[in-house]
Scaffold this motif. Structure first.
Motif, short mmCIF file in Angstrom:
data_model
loop_
_atom_site.label_atom_id
_atom_site.label_comp_id
_atom_site.label_asym_id
_atom_site.label_seq_id
_atom_site.Cartn_x
_atom_site.Cartn_y
_atom_site.Cartn_z
N VAL B 364 0.84 -1.20 0.00
CA VAL B 364 0.00 0.00 0.00
C VAL B 364 0.87 1.25 0.00
O VAL B 364 0.60 2.23 -0.69
N PHE B 365 1.96 1.16 0.76
CA PHE B 365 2.88 2.28 0.88
C PHE B 365 3.54 2.58 -0.47
O PHE B 365 3.67 3.73 -0.88
N GLY B 366 3.93 1.56 -1.17
CA GLY B 366 4.60 1.76 -2.45
C GLY B 366 3.65 2.10 -3.57
O GLY B 366 4.06 2.66 -4.58
N GLY B 367 2.39 1.78 -3.40
CA GLY B 367 1.42 2.06 -4.45
C GLY B 367 0.85 0.76 -4.99
O GLY B 367 1.59 -0.06 -5.51
N LEU B 368 -0.46 0.59 -4.86
CA LEU B 368 -1.10 -0.62 -5.36
C LEU B 368 -1.03 -0.61 -6.87
O LEU B 368 -1.42 0.37 -7.51
N GLY B 369 -0.54 -1.68 -7.44
CA GLY B 369 -0.45 -1.74 -8.88
C GLY B 369 0.80 -1.07 -9.43
O GLY B 369 0.84 -0.68 -10.57
N SER B 370 1.82 -0.87 -8.58
CA SER B 370 3.08 -0.33 -9.07
C SER B 370 4.21 -1.23 -8.61
O SER B 370 4.47 -1.36 -7.42
N MET B 371 4.86 -1.88 -9.57
CA MET B 371 5.95 -2.79 -9.20
C MET B 371 7.14 -2.01 -8.65
O MET B 371 7.73 -2.39 -7.64
N VAL B 406 7.32 3.32 17.46
CA VAL B 406 6.53 4.55 17.53
C VAL B 406 6.84 5.40 16.32
O VAL B 406 5.94 5.91 15.65
N LEU B 407 8.13 5.51 16.02
CA LEU B 407 8.52 6.36 14.89
C LEU B 407 8.03 5.80 13.55
O LEU B 407 7.64 6.54 12.66
N TYR B 408 8.05 4.47 13.47
CA TYR B 408 7.68 3.82 12.20
C TYR B 408 6.21 4.07 11.84
O TYR B 408 5.92 4.56 10.73
N PRO B 409 5.26 3.80 12.76
CA PRO B 409 3.87 4.10 12.40
C PRO B 409 3.63 5.58 12.14
O PRO B 409 2.83 5.93 11.25
N VAL B 410 4.32 6.45 12.90
CA VAL B 410 4.12 7.88 12.69
C VAL B 410 4.58 8.26 11.28
O VAL B 410 3.88 8.98 10.56
N THR B 411 5.73 7.71 10.88
CA THR B 411 6.22 7.97 9.52
C THR B 411 5.20 7.50 8.49
O THR B 411 4.90 8.20 7.52
N LEU B 412 4.68 6.29 8.71
CA LEU B 412 3.68 5.74 7.79
C LEU B 412 2.49 6.67 7.68
O LEU B 412 2.01 6.97 6.58
N LEU B 413 2.01 7.11 8.85
CA LEU B 413 0.85 7.99 8.88
C LEU B 413 1.09 9.24 8.07
O LEU B 413 0.26 9.64 7.25
N VAL B 414 2.25 9.85 8.31
CA VAL B 414 2.56 11.10 7.63
C VAL B 414 2.59 10.88 6.12
O VAL B 414 1.98 11.63 5.35
N VAL B 415 3.28 9.80 5.71
CA VAL B 415 3.39 9.57 4.26
C VAL B 415 2.01 9.29 3.66
O VAL B 415 1.67 9.79 2.59
N MET B 416 1.21 8.52 4.37
CA MET B 416 -0.10 8.20 3.81
C MET B 416 -0.99 9.43 3.74
O MET B 416 -1.85 9.54 2.86
N LEU B 417 -0.78 10.37 4.68
CA LEU B 417 -1.57 11.61 4.62
C LEU B 417 -1.14 12.46 3.43
O LEU B 417 -1.96 13.08 2.76
N ILE B 418 0.18 12.47 3.19
CA ILE B 418 0.67 13.30 2.09
C ILE B 418 0.37 12.64 0.75
O ILE B 418 -0.04 13.28 -0.19
N ARG B 419 0.62 11.33 0.70
CA ARG B 419 0.38 10.62 -0.56
C ARG B 419 -0.51 9.40 -0.33
O ARG B 419 -0.02 8.27 -0.20
N PRO B 420 -1.82 9.61 -0.33
CA PRO B 420 -2.71 8.47 -0.06
C PRO B 420 -2.65 7.39 -1.13
O PRO B 420 -3.01 6.25 -0.86
#
Lengths: 266, 461
Positions: B364-371, B406-420
């Motif tokens: 999901v982080f890398g993009g669904l449908g993007s190798m 703690v840092l890892y989920p926060v990073t994930l959250l931030v990235v997903m907010l910026i680039r859903p």
């Protein structure tokens, strides 16, 4: 037609088709015969069961009873993809393109059963894959060019305007190489200018691809303008059949559309 | 941290980035020889930092190398999941189950081999071949008689698989005694348990592990893939738990004492080298790219886009789902085999169902449908979570590494907010990019419509 003694086999024969959704009788004892080259309209008020019939012909719904024969052979119990490969293409009432794929890919998917190479050829990228894939792409591009869609072939389908999406959907259905084309309300949501273009398009594809067309439509202009024969349904049953002129004057049809008493007023 | 440390860290980061980008870029539209040369360069970059010594130790120490292997195996797992979820739209949590199956299968083969027992390899190898032939043959028969319910088909396949398994065990009993004397013991390896023959066995073990996982996924997917996407997700979660439970009790309810159940399997030969990790990673990427950019790949995507429309376009949806599920599991199995042989120790906790969210997060982080998104996200994820955070926080005190989660989920959250839509959305780099095909010359006859003027309607007949 009467002068030619050649016995023409009907493209599609439906007899006694019935469908229940739980206790609701959506279609009851529906009969229909389509001769090759015919352009037949299927009309009726909302909820009359027209789309249900389409879904049964294409195998998406399993009929509760009755028989559907395509080119003399029953297609009941076949998977939808087998029915499509046998030669029945369709479009949907609410356009169902593959939104995140390009126009070209949308059409190329319809070519898949005739791709001519397996997944193993693709994995090894052998010469068979290269040749067949190029051939398939060229065919699809030629096909798009027939519909004047070659300039937008790399656009994502979801980014196209509504009228273009309809054209792509009709093109995609025709790319399945059907003998019978089912169009489910192709003019829905179109403006008068687009409707004129659509009617020209339908005439064009019928002549170009030697098709038999079954059309569901709400817009009387379209149906009366292009269909040679019309079947009218209401509450899952056929209430009238005939030429556009006959249908226009049929009191039962007027009643179904405008309510009881309207026929006397008219 | 001295200057040399900073320098080597920089070199490491640059090397990995250059490797990942270079690999994908070089495999692009260049000619065949450029591709081969480019692959060798990509391989060489990492090989160089593994071998070159600065200040007495190689730039890439054992820890970094472990991360690299983990990233490679995780890339395969995540690419498999991307095929299932990102390209085919089937939400799956079963990827870690197949990862575990692959890891344990391959580990068991090589463990037995170096301990003087050839049965592992022979039973699994003959098993996967017989089951493969059986599935292939039964499919032909089932396709001929239409209308067989899925559960009946499943039962037939299951019975066939069990019979094939029994046959394989007897083949193993028959052939293994002839080979066993050549294997020696763990302390005194025989001729076949070292050097090139061992590498060949390792290669076969990886292939067997992948195919075994794929065949398992076929049996599991056949009835379950008829469910809708969300229900399929729950069912695959169940699969992961079942596999995990079997691993925990592998020495009691399963006849594999060498797996040692919940205590973890130790003594797996550490055969994964950069060469093997690299070769299989490139293979997986290329195979997946070739599938996606083919007619079959387009049908896989059409199922994700609109299942009903796909069926109406003549796409065999059930088959397509099954194929992408099998290929995805094949990749997971191969990844598991690579993983097992670099870490040398397998614990059922590694394949816990909670961890099965890891590839999902990556995909999901890398993009669904993007190798390329998946590849970038896996390398980023591994080196960020395991490398950077652990190293960085490790220098701040013993309790600090706990803050990683703690840092890892926060990073994930931030990235997903910026680039859903994920890092790369559905776009690709390099050779993974869809080639834009130029429109061809227009034929004379064209349909009437908004672009064509009305005069083209005449003269059609």
């Amino acid at each position: 037609m009467e002068t030619t003694p050649i016995q023409t086999e009907p493209v599609l024969t439906i007899t006694g088709l019935t469908k229940f959704f739980g206790g609701l009788r959506a279609v009851h004892n529906f009969d229909l015969t389509i001769q090759p080259g015919q352009l037949l309209g299927l009309i009726g008020p909302n909820g009359a069961g027209k789309t249900t019939i389409f879904n049964m012909i294409t195998g998406l719904y399993v009929p509760s009873g009755g028989e559907i024969c395509f080119l003399g052979e029953t297609i009941l119990g076949q998977e939808p993809f087998e029915i499509t490969r046998a030669g029945i293409g369709r479009t949907f009432q609410n356009i169902r393109l593959f939104p995140n794929l390009s126009v070209l890919d949308n059409v190329r998917i319809a070519y898949h059963p005739r791709a001519g190479y397996s997944m193993f050829d693709a994995i090894f990228r052998n010469s068979k894959y290269e040749a067949k894939e190029r051939e398939l792409t060229e065919q699809a591009q030629d096909f798009l060019a027939i519909f004047n869609l070659e300039n937008i072939q790399n656009e994502l389908a979801k980014n196209l305007p509504y009228g273009e999406q309809r054209r792509v959907e009709i093109a995609r259905a025709l790319a399945c190489n059907p003998q019978l084309l089912l169009l489910d309300e192709p003019a829905a949501g179109m403006n008068p200018r687009e409707i004129v273009q659509l009617m020209e398009l339908i005439h064009f594809v019928r002549d170009r691809f030697k098709l038999t067309i079954l059309l569901i439509e709400h817009q009387m202009r379209v149906v009366m303008g292009i269909c040679e024969h019309i079947t009218v349904m209401d509450f899952g049953e056929v209430i009238a059949r005939g030429t556009p002129k006959e249908i226009q004057d049929n009191p039962k049809v007027i009643e179904a559309y405008l309510g009881k008493g309207a026929a006397h007023a008219a | 941290m001295g200057l040399i440390d900073i320098f080597t860290s920089l070199v490491k980061i640059i090397a990995v980035l250059a490797y990942v980008y270079g690999l994908l870029w070089v495999l692009g539209k260049s000619s065949r020889w450029v591709k081969i040369a480019g692959i060798l360069v990509a391989f060489g970059i990492i090989q160089l930092v593994i071998t070159v010594n600065i200040g007495g130790s190689p730039i890439f120490n054992g820890f970094d190398l472990g991360l690299l292997f983990q990233a490679c195996s995780m890339t395969m797992v995540a690419l498999g999941l991307n095929l299932i979820y990102g390209f085919n739209g089937q939400f799956s949590l079963g990827q870690y189950g197949f990862y575990g199956i692959g890891a344990y299968t391959a580990a068991d083969i090589t463990y037995r081999w170096i301990n003087g027992d050839a049965r592992g390899l022979i039973v699994v190898l003959s098993g996967v071949i017989i089951v493969g032939l059986m599935i292939f043959g039964l499919r032909q028969i089932i396709h001929r008689y239409r209308g067989i319910p899925v559960l009946t088909q499943f039962t037939l396949y299951l019975v066939g698989t069990i019979l094939a398994g029994i046959v394989a065990v007897y083949i193993g009993r028959g052939i293994a005694p002839a080979i066993n004397p050549l294997l020696g013991t763990n302390l005194v390896p025989g001729a076949l348990a070292q050097g090139i023959p061992l590498q060949v066995v390792f290669f076969l073990a990886i292939i067997c592990a992948g195919v075994f996982a794929a065949e398992t996924s076929f049996l599991f997917g056949l009835p379950v893939l008829t469910l809708g996407s969300d229900y399929f997700g729950i069912a695959t979660l169940g699969f992961t738990i079942v596999v995990n439970t079997l691993m925990l009790n592998s020495d009691t309810i399963l006849p594999f004492p060498e797996m040692k159940g919940g205590r973890g399997m130790i003594g797996i030969p550490k055969l994964t080298t950069w060469f093997w990790a690299f070769v299989f990673l490139v293979l997986v990427i290329v195979v997946m790219r070739n599938i996606i950019r083919s007619s079959s790949g387009r049908t896989i995507m059409s199922v994700r886009e609109d299942e009903v429309a796909a069926r109406a376009m003549g796409v065999d949806v059930a088959d397509t789902k099954l194929i992408s599920f099998m290929v995805g599991s094949l990749f997971a199995g191969i990844g598991g085999a690579i993983y097992a042989h670099y870490i040398g120790f397998l614990s059922p906790n590694t394949f816990n169902f909670l961890l099965s969210f890891n590839p999902l997060i990556i995909v999901v982080f890398g993009g669904l449908g993007s190798m390329s998104g998946t590849i970038a996200a896996t390398f980023g994820w591994t080196f960020f979570l395991e490398g950077l955070l652990r190293n960085l926080l490790g220098t701040m005190g013993t309790d600090a590494p706990t803050w990683r989660y703690v840092l890892y989920p926060v990073t994930l959250l931030v990235v997903m907010l910026i680039r859903p839509q994920g890092l790369l959305g559905t776009t690709e780099w390099g050779f993974l990019k869809d080639i834009l095909i130029k429109p061809r010359v227009k034929p004379q006859v064209a349909a009437p419509g908004p672009i064509a003027p009305a005069e083209s309607q005449q003269g059609l007949d």
